[in-house]
Design an enzyme around this catalytic site. Structure first.
Site, PDB file in Angstrom:
ATOM      1  N   HIS A  14       0.842  -1.203   0.000  1.00 43.68           N
ATOM      2  CA  HIS A  14       0.000   0.000   0.000  1.00 43.68           C
ATOM      3  C   HIS A  14       0.874   1.249   0.000  1.00 43.68           C
ATOM      4  CE1 HIS A  14      -3.614  -2.350   0.818  1.00 43.68           C
ATOM      5  NE2 HIS A  14      -3.004  -2.947   1.824  1.00 43.68           N
ATOM      6  N   VAL A  61       6.889 -22.943  19.740  1.00 47.45           N
ATOM      7  CA  VAL A  61       7.250 -22.502  21.090  1.00 47.45           C
ATOM      8  C   VAL A  61       6.067 -22.725  22.019  1.00 47.45           C
ATOM      9  CG1 VAL A  61       7.833 -20.486  22.490  1.00 47.45           C
ATOM     10  CG2 VAL A  61       8.891 -20.815  20.227  1.00 47.45           C
ATOM     11  N   CYS A 105       1.111 -25.794 -17.199  1.00 49.73           N
ATOM     12  CA  CYS A 105       0.329 -24.556 -17.144  1.00 49.73           C
ATOM     13  C   CYS A 105       1.241 -23.349 -16.923  1.00 49.73           C
ATOM     14  CB  CYS A 105      -0.708 -24.624 -16.038  1.00 49.73           C
ATOM     15  SG  CYS A 105      -1.875 -25.990 -16.196  1.00 49.73           S
ATOM     16  N   ILE A 129      -0.188  -7.129  13.936  1.00 47.90           N
ATOM     17  CA  ILE A 129       0.353  -6.798  12.607  1.00 47.90           C
ATOM     18  C   ILE A 129      -0.648  -7.252  11.542  1.00 47.90           C
ATOM     19  CG2 ILE A 129       2.361  -6.913  11.080  1.00 47.90           C
ATOM     20  CD1 ILE A 129       2.981  -5.670  13.807  1.00 47.90           C
TER      21      ILE A 129
HETATM   22  C1  FAD Z   1      -6.891 -11.244   4.105  1.00 45.01           C
HETATM   23  C2  FAD Z   1      -5.671 -10.409   4.347  1.00 45.01           C
HETATM   24  C3  FAD Z   1      -5.285  -9.445   3.414  1.00 45.01           C
HETATM   25  C4  FAD Z   1      -4.159  -8.657   3.640  1.00 45.01           C
HETATM   26  N1  FAD Z   1      -3.736  -7.822   2.653  1.00 45.01           N
HETATM   27  C5  FAD Z   1      -2.608  -7.094   2.866  1.00 45.01           C
HETATM   28  C6  FAD Z   1      -2.084  -6.261   1.849  1.00 45.01           C
HETATM   29  O1  FAD Z   1      -2.558  -6.257   0.728  1.00 45.01           O
HETATM   30  N2  FAD Z   1      -1.018  -5.479   2.140  1.00 45.01           N
HETATM   31  C7  FAD Z   1      -0.437  -5.482   3.354  1.00 45.01           C
HETATM   32  O2  FAD Z   1       0.481  -4.736   3.567  1.00 45.01           O
HETATM   33  N3  FAD Z   1      -0.857  -6.320   4.316  1.00 45.01           N
HETATM   34  C8  FAD Z   1      -1.920  -7.126   4.092  1.00 45.01           C
HETATM   35  N4  FAD Z   1      -2.353  -7.982   5.054  1.00 45.01           N
HETATM   36  C9  FAD Z   1      -1.612  -8.069   6.282  1.00 45.01           C
HETATM   37  C10 FAD Z   1      -0.357  -8.919   6.128  1.00 45.01           C
HETATM   38  O3  FAD Z   1      -0.633 -10.079   5.391  1.00 45.01           O
HETATM   39  C11 FAD Z   1       0.115  -9.307   7.479  1.00 45.01           C
HETATM   40  O4  FAD Z   1       0.221  -8.142   8.231  1.00 45.01           O
HETATM   41  C12 FAD Z   1       1.481  -9.971   7.464  1.00 45.01           C
HETATM   42  O5  FAD Z   1       1.512 -11.062   6.568  1.00 45.01           O
HETATM   43  C13 FAD Z   1       1.782 -10.432   8.859  1.00 45.01           C
HETATM   44  O6  FAD Z   1       2.961 -11.155   8.878  1.00 45.01           O
HETATM   45  P1  FAD Z   1       3.415 -11.832  10.230  1.00 45.01           P
HETATM   46  O7  FAD Z   1       4.740 -12.374   9.984  1.00 45.01           O
HETATM   47  O8  FAD Z   1       3.241 -10.844  11.317  1.00 45.01           O
HETATM   48  O9  FAD Z   1       2.331 -12.949  10.491  1.00 45.01           O
HETATM   49  P2  FAD Z   1       2.252 -14.434   9.902  1.00 45.01           P
HETATM   50  O10 FAD Z   1       2.582 -14.465   8.476  1.00 45.01           O
HETATM   51  O11 FAD Z   1       0.940 -14.972  10.305  1.00 45.01           O
HETATM   52  O12 FAD Z   1       3.412 -15.167  10.646  1.00 45.01           O
HETATM   53  C14 FAD Z   1       3.358 -15.536  11.968  1.00 45.01           C
HETATM   54  C15 FAD Z   1       4.098 -16.824  12.086  1.00 45.01           C
HETATM   55  O13 FAD Z   1       4.266 -17.167  13.436  1.00 45.01           O
HETATM   56  C16 FAD Z   1       4.237 -18.564  13.545  1.00 45.01           C
HETATM   57  N5  FAD Z   1       3.938 -18.941  14.920  1.00 45.01           N
HETATM   58  C17 FAD Z   1       2.796 -18.709  15.593  1.00 45.01           C
HETATM   59  N6  FAD Z   1       2.876 -19.225  16.828  1.00 45.01           N
HETATM   60  C18 FAD Z   1       4.093 -19.795  16.945  1.00 45.01           C
HETATM   61  C19 FAD Z   1       4.760 -20.506  17.990  1.00 45.01           C
HETATM   62  N7  FAD Z   1       4.168 -20.724  19.140  1.00 45.01           N
HETATM   63  N8  FAD Z   1       6.008 -20.976  17.746  1.00 45.01           N
HETATM   64  C20 FAD Z   1       6.609 -20.772  16.553  1.00 45.01           C
HETATM   65  N9  FAD Z   1       6.018 -20.099  15.542  1.00 45.01           N
HETATM   66  C21 FAD Z   1       4.779 -19.621  15.740  1.00 45.01           C
HETATM   67  C22 FAD Z   1       3.134 -18.934  12.582  1.00 45.01           C
HETATM   68  O14 FAD Z   1       3.211 -20.292  12.198  1.00 45.01           O
HETATM   69  C23 FAD Z   1       3.376 -17.968  11.441  1.00 45.01           C
HETATM   70  O15 FAD Z   1       4.166 -18.527  10.412  1.00 45.01           O
HETATM   71  C24 FAD Z   1      -3.454  -8.810   4.832  1.00 45.01           C
HETATM   72  C25 FAD Z   1      -3.810  -9.804   5.741  1.00 45.01           C
HETATM   73  C26 FAD Z   1      -4.882 -10.634   5.475  1.00 45.01           C
HETATM   74  C27 FAD Z   1      -5.193 -11.742   6.408  1.00 45.01           C
END
Ligand code: FAD
Ligand code: FAD
Lengths: 421, 482
Positions: free
Chosen positions: B50, B173, B405, B338
């Site tokens: 964005h 964890v 594909c 996040i």
């Molecule tokens: C439908 C949707 C649309 C979105 N569109 C956009 C967009 O267009 N642009 C944008 O900027 N953002 C967008 N977002 C937001 C963005 O996708 C997220 O903010 C971002 O991917 C978050 O990343 P993360 O690493 O914080 O979370 P995640 O990718 O969820 O990673 C967290 C990780 O922690 C791991 N974990 C959890 N608990 C444990 C544990 N106890 N021990 C070890 N590992 C653990 C999980 O397995 C996971 O892999 C969107 C989100 C969604 C759901």
């Protein structure tokens, strides 16, 4: 390299039959197949029921394939296996065919004519928007058939099948014979989408229930499939509340449709029928691009291999004539279009510049009936009527129109009148 | 051994923090519970970088989104990631919505977003001919981009590994405690790690992870699902820019997003739920997506739909990103809440965690050997003719087309299996190479990919997972081996 006269893409039943009929000592012909051996989808169809029309005996899929392959073996045409066609383009009246294999890498061949006989692929869970979770354990029935019959692995022990297409029915029996529990088959339509003989031999004989007017309305399972819910649907295909049935299964096989596998030839931009998802062809099986022919499941999905062989034989012969007799297509065409209760007609055009005497039209109905009538019209005039019995959408129908029956240039329509449901 | 930093969560947030930390002399480990990086929100979102027009001025979201957007251009250079600089339109249909455009024009300017302006309908339609007829004005957001999110996360981790990061997957964890200024972190499989800092980047699970360490977690995660349609890449040309409706209280609304490889995503809706991992789709949800998209373009080619999916946003009761050291446990850093624009902000979040939080407490020395460069695995189909010849000479497996594909060869797949963070599941290979991401959705190539993974990693085919842990497709062998 000297250009080929005809290149055939895909060495299943269709490509093999096309090669046989297109063959002529004076022509340079090449058949390209991406698999290690010819035969196509037949190789994984180890059940019998093939060849009743063409060979007048009942064969298994591999046996049927073997016969065709033997018939072309002595011909001396070029066959390139383990080679995939990446795309095809046409420039200055020549086709350039980009292929790839592990012998030579990526290279280009030229040809004056091309026959597409690349078969079909299976519609997937994503395309039909299956609701719920997306765990492992959901796959097209043909994939499970491949894992079982070619690789020798079972994909699950408690199975449900969505869609009553033939592959689903065959796999219901196959999984049962392998010792799996097959809990049922759900079909969205009020009638089955498979051959009657498959309903009887694969479901009835094994007491596997068929739920007509039902669909899967929920899928549960975090990493692997744990269960599904099916519901009855109303006439608009909306789930009826309260009709839910739950099944604990580890496998959901989909038999929800086959689609001509021609995506790789997109760059040719030939006209495609939204009904068949294959090319629009005239009675010479030529597409909207001159010199490009199509047949078999790459053109429209067939339920019987015998009809693939028959169609491909004609397409091969037409391609040969196109080259040897230097046949040009005329722009004097008559359209064939479906009317009431018919989903599609094939071919979609007659090329009146060609000196044909009769043409066989393949088509499918949209409803089933015990008895009915096919009415063939040209414009508003009824040309003739043919009686029909035991009509089901799953089985391809055919009828022959003679050139001298035609009265003018108006489009030809076929209509199905249901007499007895 | 005691690590300096232990990061929980291998999504884009954890990946960005990990990479940022390897720019300093420190021992860092990243733990991920799944069998691959980026399997949660990072692989189920709209993929938009964005511009920063949306968050409230002054919020962390605004600050980090605008900075993150700029940093993606740097990442494109350094990590060789896919970046599609296509811009976006926010569309209005009437006076009232035009006022909303004005509001966001102002907000974008306040947030420091460059190049924003309002265009009339005629100009907009010349640029996007498939816009619905009722569009009256659009807000043009030219710095909006699209990326390939999981590839960015994986690229960051791979580059960090080249610079000293330890990455361990299948490590969930479940125990955290602190004694003598050192955290002990245990995972479900029985491993134990010691670290001076713990950084919680567990996405929708962040509150659960925080609760392992502190009693009163200062936020709750309120998971919010979004469902999508995916149209095949053969719709390329239908739309160039990302389209947003005017936002409502429920968020940014249903979008249409052209992807880097040509596909179009349509979604997401917004449904609150209790579970952080329920990514099921529903008929009602997808219908609401269709209804939303009707405000954007006409004649949407739904017949080219190849897949539906859903992702879960890690929205929190705090509203803004919650990025700060714990008030209860020293050296425990929350990186929580996040949700969107988390993907856009990720590179800036990484910096913020290190520069604005950790460096306030530690004087880390720069890692002189840090190499910011990573090269992506170039696919055979993307190579020039001479590169193809060269590649094939070295490895004739480039001549075996596996996914027809998307035109992916055995040579390509083998390289993705052998990566630093290996593609060792069927979806792992799909995410990296796109084998199976096309029209037939793996119907043709899945069995071949499975055999390649087994062969390369010396496993049995029955041990190859489809996606998550223990999701093998083949259950048992029926025949005696030849
Ligand atoms: C439908 C949707 C649309 C979105 N569109 C956009 C967009 O267009 N642009 C944008 O900027 N953002 C967008 N977002 C937001 C963005 O996708 C997220 O903010 C971002 O991917 C978050 O990343 P993360 O690493 O914080 O979370 P995640 O990718 O969820 O990673 C967290 C990780 O922690 C791991 N974990 C959890 N608990 C444990 C544990 N106890 N021990 C070890 N590992 C653990 C999980 O397995 C996971 O892999 C969107 C989100 C969604 C759901
Ligand atoms: C599971 C199943 C069960 C069936 N059961 C019966 C039955 O009981 N009785 C009956 O009569 N009929 C049955 N049929 C129908 C019949 O067998 C098929 O319709 C027929 O074999 C199809 O032949 P084809 O040549 O059109 O396609 P295919 O057999 O699919 O052949 C296409 C070939 O093209 C190759 N190819 C595709 N793309 C390329 C490319 N780009 N480059 C190179 N090569 C390419 C493929 O590898 C394949 O070998 C069944 C079909 C299926 C799928």
């Amino acid at each position: 390299m000297k250009p080929y006269d005809i290149v055939i893409i895909g060495g299943g039943a269709g490509g093999v039959a096309a090669l046989k009929s297109a063959y002529d000592e004076s022509l340079r012909i090449l058949l390209i197949e991406r698999d290690k051996t010819l035969g196509g989808i037949l190789k994984q169809c180890i059940h019998n029921g093939f060849g009743l029309h063409h060979y007048k005996e009942e064969l298994t899929g591999p046996e049927y394939a073997e016969r065709g392959i033997r018939e072309i073996e002595g011909l001396g045409a070029d066959v390139l296996v383990d080679t995939t066609v990446m795309d095809v383009n046409k420039e200055n009246g020549r086709f350039s065919i980009n292929v790839i294999n592990t012998d030579k890498g990526a290279f280009t061949l030229e040809s004056k004519a091309v026959i597409l006989s690349s078969g079909c692929y299976e519609r997937t869970s994503g395309a039909i928007q299956l609701p719920g979770d997306r765990p492992a354990g959901i796959m097209p029935a043909g994939s499970a058939q491949r894992y079982l019959n070619i690789d020798g692995y079972l994909v699950g022990r408690k199975v449900f099948i969505l869609g009553s297409g033939d592959i689903g029915l065959i796999m219901a029996r196959r999984m049962r014979l392998e010792g799996a529990d097959v809990l049922g088959v759900a079909e969205l339509m009020p009638h089955s989408n498979g051959l009657t003989r498959n309903i009887v031999q694969c479901l009835h004989d094994f007491d596997i229930p068929l739920y007509l007017s039902h669909t899967v309305t929920d899928i549960r399972g975090e990493s692997v499939l744990e269960g599904i819910t099916i519901s009855e649907v109303d006439e608009q295909f909306n789930a009826i509340e309260g009709s839910e049935k739950h099944f604990e299964v580890d496998t959901l096989l989909l038999s929800v449709g086959l689609i001509p596998d021609i995506g790789m030839f997109d760059s040719l931009k030939f006209d495609i029928s939204p009904k068949t998802n294959g090319a629009i062809v005239d009675h010479t099986y030529q597409t909207s691009i001159e010199g490009l022919f199509a047949c078999g499941n790459a053109l429209h999905v067939h339920d019987l291999v015998d009809f693939v062989t028959e169609e491909a034989t004609k397409a091969g012969k037409q391609a040969k004539d196109y080259i040897l007799k230097n046949k040009k297509r005329s722009h004097n065409t008559i359209d064939l279009t479906p009317k009431g209760n018919i989903s599609y007609l094939l071919p979609q055009k007659l090329d009146m510049g060609d000196a044909f005497e009769e043409v066989t039209v393949s088509f499918r109905t949209t409803t089933n009936a015990m008895t009915g009538k096919f009415h063939v019209y040209q414009g508003d005039t009824l040309l003739f009527t043919k009686k029909a019995k035991f009509i089901v959408p799953a089985e391809m129908e055919k009828l022959t129109i003679k050139r001298d029956q035609l009265i003018n240039k108006d489009p030809i329509n076929i209509e199905f009148e249901v007499i007895n449901v | 051994m005691t690590y300096d930093f232990l990061i929980i969560g291998g999504g884009i947030t954890g990946a960005a923090i990990a990479r940022e930390l390897t720019k300093y002399e420190a021992k860092t480990i990243l733990l991920e519970k799944e069998n691959d990086a980026g399997n949660h929100a990072t692989s189920a979102n709209s993929a938009i970088i964005h511009s920063g027009h949306d968050p409230m001025p002054g919020s962390l979201k605004a600050l980090l989104n605008v900075e993150g957007n700029k940093l993606y251009d740097v990442l494109e250079e350094e990590l060789d990631i896919p970046l599609f600089k296509n811009g976006a339109f926010m569309v209005a249909h009437n006076d009232e919505e035009e006022k909303v455009l004005e509001k966001y024009l102002g907000r974008a300017k306040e947030n420091g977003v460059p190049g924003v302006k309002i265009l009339d309908a005629k100009t907009a339609r010349q640029l996007e001919p498939n816009l619905v007829d009722s569009v009256s004005k659009v807000l043009s957001l030219p710095t909006t981009k699209v990326t390939y999110p999981w590839e960015v996360a994986i690229a960051m981790i791979e580059n960090a590994m080249d610079n000293g990061l330890v990455f361990a997957k299948k490590k969930e964890v479940n125990i955290i405690y602190r004694e003598d200024n050192v955290f002990t972190v245990k995972t479900r499989d029985g491993s134990t790690y010691k670290s001076r800092y713990v950084i919680n980047a567990a996405g929708a699970y962040a509150a659960r992870v925080a609760a392992l360490s502190e009693e009163a977690v200062p936020y709750r995660i309120t998971p919010r699902k979004g469902e999508y349609f995916v149209l095949d890449r053969r719709v390329q040309g239908f739309l160039s820019r990302t389209l947003y409706p005017t936002p409502s209280e429920k968020g940014k609304g249903i979008l249409m997003v052209p992807q880097y490889h040509g596909n179009i995503l349509i979604g997401p809706n917004s449904v609150y739920q209790d579970s952080p991992d329920d990514v099921s789709t529903s008929k009602a949800g997808l219908s609401s997506v269709k209804a939303g998209a009707e405000l954007l373009t006409k004649n949407i080619p739904y017949h080219k739909n190849i897949r539906t999916f859903a992702g879960v946003r890690a929205s929190s009761t705090h509203g803004d990103f919650y990025i700060r050291e714990s008030l209860q446990k020293e050296n425990f850093i929350h990186v929580a809440g996040i949700d969107s624009p988390g993907l856009s902000a990720a590179p800036a979040i990484g910096r913020y965690v290190v520069e604005a939080i950790i460096m306030k407490k530690e004087s880390l020395k720069p890692n002189e050997a840090f190499n910011p460069i990573r090269k992506h695995v170039k696919l055979f189909d993307d190579m020039s003719e001479s590169e193809k010849e060269e590649a094939f000479k070295m490895d004739n497996r480039y001549g075996n087309l596996v996914c027809k594909c998307e035109r992916i060869t055995e040579g390509d797949i083998v390289r993705h299996i052998q990566r630093n963070v290996p593609g060792d599941t069927i979806k792992g290979v799909k995410k990296r190479s796109r084998a199976g991401a096309g029209l037939c959705q793996g119907g043709y190539c899945e069995h071949q990919v499975m055999k390649l993974i087994a062969r390369e990693l010396g496993k049995d085919v029955t041990e190859v997972d489809y996606f998550s842990n223990h999701s093998n497709i083949l259950k048992e062998e029926t025949k005696v081996k030849k």
